[in-house]
Design a protein around this motif. Sequence first.
Motif, PDB file in Angstrom:
ATOM      1  N   THR A   8       0.796  -1.226   0.000  1.00  0.00           N
ATOM      2  CA  THR A   8       0.000   0.000   0.000  1.00  0.00           C
ATOM      3  C   THR A   8       0.826   1.272   0.000  1.00  0.00           C
ATOM      4  O   THR A   8       0.324   2.338  -0.322  1.00  0.00           O
ATOM      5  N   GLU A  10       2.074   2.321   2.807  1.00  0.00           N
ATOM      6  CA  GLU A  10       2.082   2.682   4.229  1.00  0.00           C
ATOM      7  C   GLU A  10       3.262   2.045   4.953  1.00  0.00           C
ATOM      8  O   GLU A  10       3.607   2.439   6.069  1.00  0.00           O
ATOM      9  N   ARG A  17       8.109   9.090   4.355  1.00  0.00           N
ATOM     10  CA  ARG A  17       6.728   9.510   4.125  1.00  0.00           C
ATOM     11  C   ARG A  17       6.594  11.020   4.313  1.00  0.00           C
ATOM     12  O   ARG A  17       5.871  11.694   3.571  1.00  0.00           O
ATOM     13  N   GLU A  29       1.555   8.340  -3.143  1.00  0.00           N
ATOM     14  CA  GLU A  29       1.233   6.927  -2.918  1.00  0.00           C
ATOM     15  C   GLU A  29       1.949   6.036  -3.929  1.00  0.00           C
ATOM     16  O   GLU A  29       2.496   4.991  -3.576  1.00  0.00           O
ATOM     17  N   ARG A  33       4.796   3.217  -2.927  1.00  0.00           N
ATOM     18  CA  ARG A  33       4.680   1.797  -3.243  1.00  0.00           C
ATOM     19  C   ARG A  33       5.912   1.292  -3.991  1.00  0.00           C
ATOM     20  O   ARG A  33       6.407   0.183  -3.747  1.00  0.00           O
TER      21      ARG A  33
END
Length: 266
Positions: A8, A10, A17, A29, A33
């Motif tokens: 994801t 995350e 991040r 995003e 990934r």
Amino acid sequence: MPIPPEVTGEEIDPDVRQELMSLPKGLAEDVSRNLVMVAQLIDEDPEGAYGYSRVALRLASRVAAVREAAGFAAYATQKYSEALAEFRAARRMSGGVELWPVMADCERGLGRPERALAMAGEAEVQKLDKAGQVEMRLVAAGARRDLGQLDAAIVTLQSPELASSAVHPWTARLRYAYADALLAAGRDAEAREWFGKALEADKDGATDASDRLAEMDGVEFVDAFDESEESEDESDVVVLAEDDDEDADLAEDDGDDRDDSVGDKS
């Protein structure tokens, strides 16, 4: 390049991040990934990691973390010139010195050990944390060995960190490098002692110290599965199969004879 749906983004490091927050959400995003894939593959599949790093670089070349990831992916595939360029770019963007040792090692990879040694003497080394300074020492020792200066390499590795009984993430690699240098210099007894110390500190299997010790002790590991025995067994099976085929043929012939005799009698 396809990315598994369970990735994801995350999973990315919080600091990375934070850097990616300067990008639009959807783009951040996608980059995240791809960076996760780089981290997951770089040890087992460096070429695959390199491919994902190029995608991330194309999407966000102005993010220091992306340039750093691209540098490590290139480094893992021995593209040292490309790796050095990416590390330099990341350093310019971030202003940090953490990449100094790996940049010096890229110089070694490019066949320029003198430049690596020059970097080991720069002021940036004093700004490194302990792990970074140990890494720089390893690179400098490697550069000395590249130049055929074995004794100088041994002296370079002799340090309070080497003498310490405390175990840190870099301890096993430092002891291993010292043992390897001693062995190259013909100091076998000392080398064996330090390979043993490296093994004691190597809880994660970062080195092949156990194999090196076994090699020095003349221990040979023999595969319990003997291919020659398998070949013999396969030969027996083939012979038995052939015998079975012959028996079947004979039985068929006998059957034909019996049919013919019955016909004659009638």
